[in-house]
Scaffold this active site. Structure first.
Site, short mmCIF file in Angstrom:
data_model
loop_
_atom_site.label_atom_id
_atom_site.label_comp_id
_atom_site.label_asym_id
_atom_site.label_seq_id
_atom_site.Cartn_x
_atom_site.Cartn_y
_atom_site.Cartn_z
N HIS A 136 -9.06 3.56 -1.42
CA HIS A 136 -7.72 2.99 -1.31
C HIS A 136 -7.38 2.10 -2.50
O HIS A 136 -7.41 0.87 -2.41
CB HIS A 136 -7.63 2.20 0.01
N CYS A 193 0.81 -1.22 0.00
CA CYS A 193 0.00 0.00 0.00
C CYS A 193 0.85 1.27 0.00
O CYS A 193 0.32 2.37 -0.21
CB CYS A 193 -0.92 0.01 1.21
#
Length: 390
Positions: A335, A86
């Site tokens: 996200h 991420c």
């Protein structure tokens, strides 16, 4: 070394976009970044490109950097991909800053892209899980939410914190995201909504978890030698810090802190010559509500165990002393793994130029972005400064 400046940044909306490819998404983000450069920039002035992507679903795992930049018309320049879960595009921005500061490039493109919503829920869990420890977490059935749930349980047990504080993070970030036209979940929610949602991995419920999103973001970084050719209102990269940590949660000594975040923040503050009290706003990595509480503490905004009090006192609200996640954060903005870190930079750039619309922070000078890979196996922190009267 030379100073590095952000001269332009842009992103696509984050959300479910079944008609878009990773190439077309990144092209849109790039075009928006170019449009944000006051004096404009030609493609042939870009010396290097670094693209962050996990490659969710297995798409273009090899040569995804060149595949994306070739679609932009950037032929012949060095182009590479960074994969750091991420934190991929947070690290891509760091890499671009390094290229500029070292003198290897005068202008570098950084960014990230991910397409995540074209798979089944089980496959999405698999691709999220590869960001954690494989043998003893993912292959034994632990989900990404489950790892953060362990951290949340440890935190709630250790400190004067409740599930209501987790829900307060969701309420705050949804209120901000409702003001962001790029947000995946751009709607407000009540505290009752956020408290009564179904459990995902106790003590985390649905409103304590960010969505999986499609999207892209792009950032243009220029050296002090050429920055005045592009803008009179550059945003200086005052400090960058990065760190790694044991990938598996079970390998760590503590569950109530992310050591990589703490070290990355300390390095960024040191290089910027600043402290946490100098920061006017922050975009932090709230993949789960507990992650935002940990970020407050790891970045020095309060002492260990002090995060709930910041929420209770409204310090991190949009009109508070230290607004956090004015964009809506991962929780509301979304996200798309590879695009998240660069998207944080794009938001900070907009805030420092006073162009964030309804969610604009009042007269900021310093903004901080905090991007985490997995459950803390990697972290990168950028401190950006609005220069006045350059």
């Amino acid at each position: 070394m030379r100073d590095a400046y952000i001269i332009g940044a842009g992103q696509t909306p984050f959300g479910s976009m079944p008609d878009r490819s990773y190439r077309s998404l990144f092209l849109t983000a790039f075009e928006r970044a170019v449009e944000s450069v006051p004096h404009g920039i030609d493609e042939d002035e870009i010396d290097e490109a670094v693209i962050g992507s996990l490659g969710v679903g297995g798409r273009q795992l090899g040569l995804s950097g060149p595949a994306a930049t070739e679609h932009l018309g950037l032929h012949g320049i060095p182009s590479s991909r960074i994969e750091n879960a991420c934190a991929a595009s947070g690290y891509s921005v760091r890499q671009a800053v390094q290229a500029v500061k070292s003198g290897m490039a005068d202008v570098a493109l950084a960014g990230g892209v991910e397409v995540m919503t074209d798979m089944s829920g089980d496959m999405t869990k698999y691709w999220l899980g590869v960001s954690g420890e494989t043998e003893w977490e993912r292959l034994t059935g632990t989900t990404f939410a489950g790892v953060y749930a362990q951290m949340a349980s440890a935190y709630l047990d250790r400190y004067d914190a409740t599930r209501e504080h987790l829900s307060m993070v969701a309420v705050k970030n949804h209120a901000n995201g409702a003001k962001n036209p790029n947000a995946h979940l751009g709607f407000e929610c009540s505290l009752d909504d956020a408290m009564s949602a179904p459990d995902v991995a106790h003590p985390l419920n649905l409103y304590h978890c960010c969505p999986t999103s499609d999207g892209a973001a792009a950032v243009l970084v220029a050296s002090e030698d050429v920055v005045d050719e592009y803008t009179e209102e550059p945003v200086r990269v005052a400090g960058v810090g990065a760190s790694s940590e044991r990938v598996g949660l079970f390998q760590r000594e503590e569950y109530t802190t992310i050591a990589s975040s703490r070290r990355a923040g300390e390095t960024a503050y040191d290089r910027a010559g600043l402290g946490a009290s100098d920061i006017d706003f922050a975009e932090v990595h709230d993949c789960f509500a507990i992650a935002e509480l940990l970020a407050y503490e790891d970045l020095g905004f309060c002492d260990p165990g002090g995060a709930p009090q910041l929420l209770d006192d409204g310090v991190t609200d949009l009109d508070g002393d230290l607004p956090v996640n004015a964009s809506g954060g991962l929780k509301s903005k979304g996200h798309p793994i590879g695009a998240t870190g660069a998207g944080q930079i794009a938001e900070a750039f907009k805030q420092l130029r006073g162009k964030a619309g309804e969610r604009q922070v009042e007269d900021p000078t310093y903004g901080l972005t905090h991007n985490v890979g997995g459950s803390g196996g990697a972290a990168v922190v950028h401190i950006l400064e609005r220069e006045v009267g350059r």
